[in-house]
Design a protein around this motif. Sequence first.
Motif, PDB file in Angstrom:
ATOM      1  N   ASN A 413     -11.907   2.282  -9.108  1.00  0.00           N
ATOM      2  CA  ASN A 413     -11.298   2.904  -7.936  1.00  0.00           C
ATOM      3  C   ASN A 413     -10.058   3.704  -8.341  1.00  0.00           C
ATOM      4  O   ASN A 413      -9.293   3.288  -9.208  1.00  0.00           O
ATOM      5  CB  ASN A 413     -10.926   1.817  -6.925  1.00  0.00           C
ATOM      6  N   ARG A 414      -9.861   4.844  -7.700  1.00  0.00           N
ATOM      7  CA  ARG A 414      -8.715   5.707  -8.017  1.00  0.00           C
ATOM      8  C   ARG A 414      -7.393   4.958  -7.833  1.00  0.00           C
ATOM      9  O   ARG A 414      -6.479   5.061  -8.667  1.00  0.00           O
ATOM     10  CB  ARG A 414      -8.726   6.953  -7.131  1.00  0.00           C
ATOM     11  N   ASN A 415      -7.283   4.210  -6.733  1.00  0.00           N
ATOM     12  CA  ASN A 415      -6.032   3.491  -6.471  1.00  0.00           C
ATOM     13  C   ASN A 415      -5.779   2.400  -7.505  1.00  0.00           C
ATOM     14  O   ASN A 415      -4.629   2.134  -7.884  1.00  0.00           O
ATOM     15  CB  ASN A 415      -6.052   2.876  -5.065  1.00  0.00           C
ATOM     16  N   TYR A 416      -6.861   1.764  -7.971  1.00  0.00           N
ATOM     17  CA  TYR A 416      -6.724   0.746  -9.008  1.00  0.00           C
ATOM     18  C   TYR A 416      -6.162   1.363 -10.280  1.00  0.00           C
ATOM     19  O   TYR A 416      -5.254   0.804 -10.924  1.00  0.00           O
ATOM     20  CB  TYR A 416      -8.081   0.109  -9.278  1.00  0.00           C
ATOM     21  N   ILE A 417      -6.680   2.528 -10.665  1.00  0.00           N
ATOM     22  CA  ILE A 417      -6.201   3.218 -11.866  1.00  0.00           C
ATOM     23  C   ILE A 417      -4.713   3.532 -11.728  1.00  0.00           C
ATOM     24  O   ILE A 417      -3.918   3.269 -12.643  1.00  0.00           O
ATOM     25  CB  ILE A 417      -6.991   4.528 -12.092  1.00  0.00           C
ATOM     26  N   ALA A 418      -4.335   4.098 -10.603  1.00  0.00           N
ATOM     27  CA  ALA A 418      -2.940   4.485 -10.394  1.00  0.00           C
ATOM     28  C   ALA A 418      -2.023   3.262 -10.392  1.00  0.00           C
ATOM     29  O   ALA A 418      -0.942   3.274 -10.999  1.00  0.00           O
ATOM     30  CB  ALA A 418      -2.807   5.258  -9.084  1.00  0.00           C
ATOM     31  N   ARG A 419      -2.460   2.207  -9.719  1.00  0.00           N
ATOM     32  CA  ARG A 419      -1.638   0.981  -9.630  1.00  0.00           C
ATOM     33  C   ARG A 419      -1.456   0.336 -10.999  1.00  0.00           C
ATOM     34  O   ARG A 419      -0.346  -0.071 -11.374  1.00  0.00           O
ATOM     35  CB  ARG A 419      -2.307   0.015  -8.662  1.00  0.00           C
ATOM     36  N   LEU A 420      -2.536   0.246 -11.761  1.00  0.00           N
ATOM     37  CA  LEU A 420      -2.463  -0.368 -13.085  1.00  0.00           C
ATOM     38  C   LEU A 420      -1.600   0.469 -14.020  1.00  0.00           C
ATOM     39  O   LEU A 420      -0.759  -0.079 -14.759  1.00  0.00           O
ATOM     40  CB  LEU A 420      -3.874  -0.514 -13.659  1.00  0.00           C
ATOM     41  N   ALA A 421      -1.782   1.772 -13.986  1.00  0.00           N
ATOM     42  CA  ALA A 421      -1.030   2.651 -14.884  1.00  0.00           C
ATOM     43  C   ALA A 421       0.474   2.547 -14.638  1.00  0.00           C
ATOM     44  O   ALA A 421       1.260   2.381 -15.584  1.00  0.00           O
ATOM     45  CB  ALA A 421      -1.500   4.090 -14.706  1.00  0.00           C
ATOM     46  N   THR A 422       0.869   2.630 -13.388  1.00  0.00           N
ATOM     47  CA  THR A 422       2.307   2.586 -13.081  1.00  0.00           C
ATOM     48  C   THR A 422       2.903   1.205 -13.351  1.00  0.00           C
ATOM     49  O   THR A 422       4.049   1.090 -13.775  1.00  0.00           O
ATOM     50  CB  THR A 422       2.562   2.996 -11.627  1.00  0.00           C
ATOM     51  N   SER A 423       2.128   0.164 -13.144  1.00  0.00           N
ATOM     52  CA  SER A 423       2.641  -1.193 -13.395  1.00  0.00           C
ATOM     53  C   SER A 423       2.915  -1.425 -14.877  1.00  0.00           C
ATOM     54  O   SER A 423       3.795  -2.224 -15.237  1.00  0.00           O
ATOM     55  CB  SER A 423       1.650  -2.237 -12.882  1.00  0.00           C
ATOM     56  N   LEU A 424       2.188  -0.721 -15.750  1.00  0.00           N
ATOM     57  CA  LEU A 424       2.381  -0.887 -17.187  1.00  0.00           C
ATOM     58  C   LEU A 424       3.421   0.074 -17.751  1.00  0.00           C
ATOM     59  O   LEU A 424       3.804  -0.046 -18.925  1.00  0.00           O
ATOM     60  CB  LEU A 424       1.051  -0.688 -17.919  1.00  0.00           C
ATOM     61  N   GLY A 425       3.869   1.020 -16.948  1.00  0.00           N
ATOM     62  CA  GLY A 425       4.902   1.934 -17.414  1.00  0.00           C
ATOM     63  C   GLY A 425       4.422   3.338 -17.733  1.00  0.00           C
ATOM     64  O   GLY A 425       5.180   4.150 -18.269  1.00  0.00           O
ATOM     65  N   PHE A 426       3.184   3.665 -17.413  1.00  0.00           N
ATOM     66  CA  PHE A 426       2.689   5.034 -17.591  1.00  0.00           C
ATOM     67  C   PHE A 426       3.171   5.920 -16.445  1.00  0.00           C
ATOM     68  O   PHE A 426       3.381   5.445 -15.312  1.00  0.00           O
ATOM     69  CB  PHE A 426       1.159   5.066 -17.591  1.00  0.00           C
ATOM     70  N   GLN A 427       3.285   7.186 -16.738  1.00  0.00           N
ATOM     71  CA  GLN A 427       3.486   8.187 -15.694  1.00  0.00           C
ATOM     72  C   GLN A 427       2.179   8.967 -15.533  1.00  0.00           C
ATOM     73  O   GLN A 427       1.536   9.327 -16.516  1.00  0.00           O
ATOM     74  CB  GLN A 427       4.602   9.165 -16.090  1.00  0.00           C
ATOM     75  N   ILE A 428       1.794   9.219 -14.304  1.00  0.00           N
ATOM     76  CA  ILE A 428       0.555   9.951 -14.045  1.00  0.00           C
ATOM     77  C   ILE A 428       0.875  11.438 -14.031  1.00  0.00           C
ATOM     78  O   ILE A 428       1.532  11.945 -13.120  1.00  0.00           O
ATOM     79  CB  ILE A 428      -0.077   9.523 -12.719  1.00  0.00           C
ATOM     80  N   ALA A 429       0.393  12.154 -15.057  1.00  0.00           N
ATOM     81  CA  ALA A 429       0.651  13.585 -15.153  1.00  0.00           C
ATOM     82  C   ALA A 429      -0.342  14.390 -14.334  1.00  0.00           C
ATOM     83  O   ALA A 429      -0.003  15.418 -13.744  1.00  0.00           O
ATOM     84  CB  ALA A 429       0.597  14.027 -16.616  1.00  0.00           C
ATOM     85  N   ARG A 430      -1.573  13.910 -14.306  1.00  0.00           N
ATOM     86  CA  ARG A 430      -2.613  14.650 -13.593  1.00  0.00           C
ATOM     87  C   ARG A 430      -3.793  13.712 -13.350  1.00  0.00           C
ATOM     88  O   ARG A 430      -4.074  12.838 -14.163  1.00  0.00           O
ATOM     89  CB  ARG A 430      -3.060  15.865 -14.396  1.00  0.00           C
ATOM     90  N   ALA A 431      -4.477  13.906 -12.235  1.00  0.00           N
ATOM     91  CA  ALA A 431      -5.708  13.161 -11.951  1.00  0.00           C
ATOM     92  C   ALA A 431      -6.601  14.061 -11.102  1.00  0.00           C
ATOM     93  O   ALA A 431      -6.176  14.552 -10.048  1.00  0.00           O
ATOM     94  CB  ALA A 431      -5.410  11.869 -11.217  1.00  0.00           C
ATOM     95  N   VAL A 432      -7.814  14.314 -11.573  1.00  0.00           N
ATOM     96  CA  VAL A 432      -8.724  15.221 -10.867  1.00  0.00           C
ATOM     97  C   VAL A 432     -10.129  14.628 -10.854  1.00  0.00           C
ATOM     98  O   VAL A 432     -10.517  13.878 -11.762  1.00  0.00           O
ATOM     99  CB  VAL A 432      -8.754  16.614 -11.521  1.00  0.00           C
ATOM    100  N   ASP A 433     -10.883  14.973  -9.825  1.00  0.00           N
ATOM    101  CA  ASP A 433     -12.302  14.641  -9.784  1.00  0.00           C
ATOM    102  C   ASP A 433     -13.088  15.884 -10.184  1.00  0.00           C
ATOM    103  O   ASP A 433     -12.825  16.988  -9.675  1.00  0.00           O
ATOM    104  CB  ASP A 433     -12.722  14.201  -8.384  1.00  0.00           C
ATOM    105  N   ALA A 434     -14.034  15.716 -11.108  1.00  0.00           N
ATOM    106  CA  ALA A 434     -14.829  16.848 -11.594  1.00  0.00           C
ATOM    107  C   ALA A 434     -16.157  16.302 -12.108  1.00  0.00           C
ATOM    108  O   ALA A 434     -16.300  15.104 -12.348  1.00  0.00           O
ATOM    109  CB  ALA A 434     -14.076  17.593 -12.700  1.00  0.00           C
ATOM    110  N   PRO A 435     -17.161  17.169 -12.296  1.00  0.00           N
ATOM    111  CA  PRO A 435     -18.472  16.696 -12.764  1.00  0.00           C
ATOM    112  C   PRO A 435     -18.394  15.954 -14.097  1.00  0.00           C
ATOM    113  O   PRO A 435     -17.595  16.295 -14.976  1.00  0.00           O
ATOM    114  CB  PRO A 435     -19.280  17.990 -12.903  1.00  0.00           C
TER     115      PRO A 435
END
Length: 455
Positions: A413-435
């Motif tokens: 899930n997109r929200n799971y990815i974002a939540r896990l990334a930020t909890s570990l200290g990553f910054q989300i630079a970009r996230a896109v849906d594509a084929p």
Amino acid sequence: MTLAAVVQMRCKYLMTDQFEAQLNLGKAAAAQNRWPEAEGSLRAALAISPDDMRATRALGQLLISQKRFGEAEDVWRKAVALDSEHAESAQVLGLVLLRKRDLEGAAALFTRALALDPAMGESAFNLGRIAYLGDDRAQAAEAFAAAVKAEPGHVKALAALIQTLTELQRETEAVALGAKAIAALEGRTDVPVAGLNEARQHMAHAYRRLGDITQAAACYRAIIAADPSDKVARHLLAAAQGEITEEYAGAFAKNFFENFAETFDEHLVGRLNYAAPGQLAKDLLGLRSDPDAFPAVLDLGCGTGLAGLALAGKFRIAQLVGIDISEKMLAEAAKRCLYTDLIAGDAVAVMAARNDQFDLVVAADVLLYAGSLEPVFTQVLRLLKPDAVFAFSVEISPTADFDLAANGHYRHNRNYIARLATSLGFQIARAVDAPLRKEAYQLVDAHYVYLIKAA
């Protein structure tokens, strides 16, 4: 009888005795894999009787056993010349040419073998293989059907027929034919369990394509009943039953890649329009336009090196390390001469054993073989330099943090990815849906994510 005639007859008997002795010694040594001794005896026999079919065929089989296909071709051509009506010699020479990728020559020999012996299902099966390699699925299905008709117990041909009919979108025909054939073969001691289970695997896939997950699950249960050690079937049964388990995911992934290594690029890029490597490379160039932005790159689940190839087309990479669970895939990646190091093993375990630092870690279409992503993210974070990038794709789960789809892939899930990334200290630079690629003739979208380790 003159003395000369007596001597000549005696010499003939002695030569015959010597020939039989050398032939028998060669066959006995070959049966125990004593190859040099076997070859010496068989060649000695042929020196006595150069045109003996038995010794010629025995030497030909020995050379095939040692994978000396060039020499084997010469010997089997001689065998065919010695007896042009011998169907099996034509069949074996065809197999040698098939191993050497002489598809036209092999097809001619298999056709000849079938003309000599219409009941030779193996030749029909191999004609099907050649048609399949040539992307003629209709002709392949016809040949596989002929093989099954000639030899109903030829389970490899049966499995190939079910698979090919499914790829032709003739799933209803595939399951009807497969169910009848498998029922007739069950319980026969002369039918290999592995071959029958391969047919059941393709039956399950056809049922999944028809949306009949109940029947697909029944196929997986039958596989497990016949072979309780089959972890791939256990993984797919869990998926069919809506369970989420990571116990068999590694075995599922390795089995897939080991089987598809040699044709992976053709299948994924040529038929399934695989887009992940190109999408990741394009987005990374938009994120970091400097061609020297990523001198040290770690490629998780590198496969045959498609991501490495895409990245090398846009960036100057000094160190490119690839990890994959399949040694056969790594062998294909090595042919690209791009990677400075290729390591076989589970990605998390391999990363945990390293302490070097990378400017980029990429995971193109590989996280579908993992449920919880925290172990992967944690190790990636540890190996990234400050301000370095983690780029990856995931298949999309609509609701749950992650689920296990009927095809055995984990979706996230997109929200799971974002939540896990930020909890570990990553910054989300970009996230896109594509084929991502095609699945069951439908285009599948991926969620492409680009995370940065805080400086």
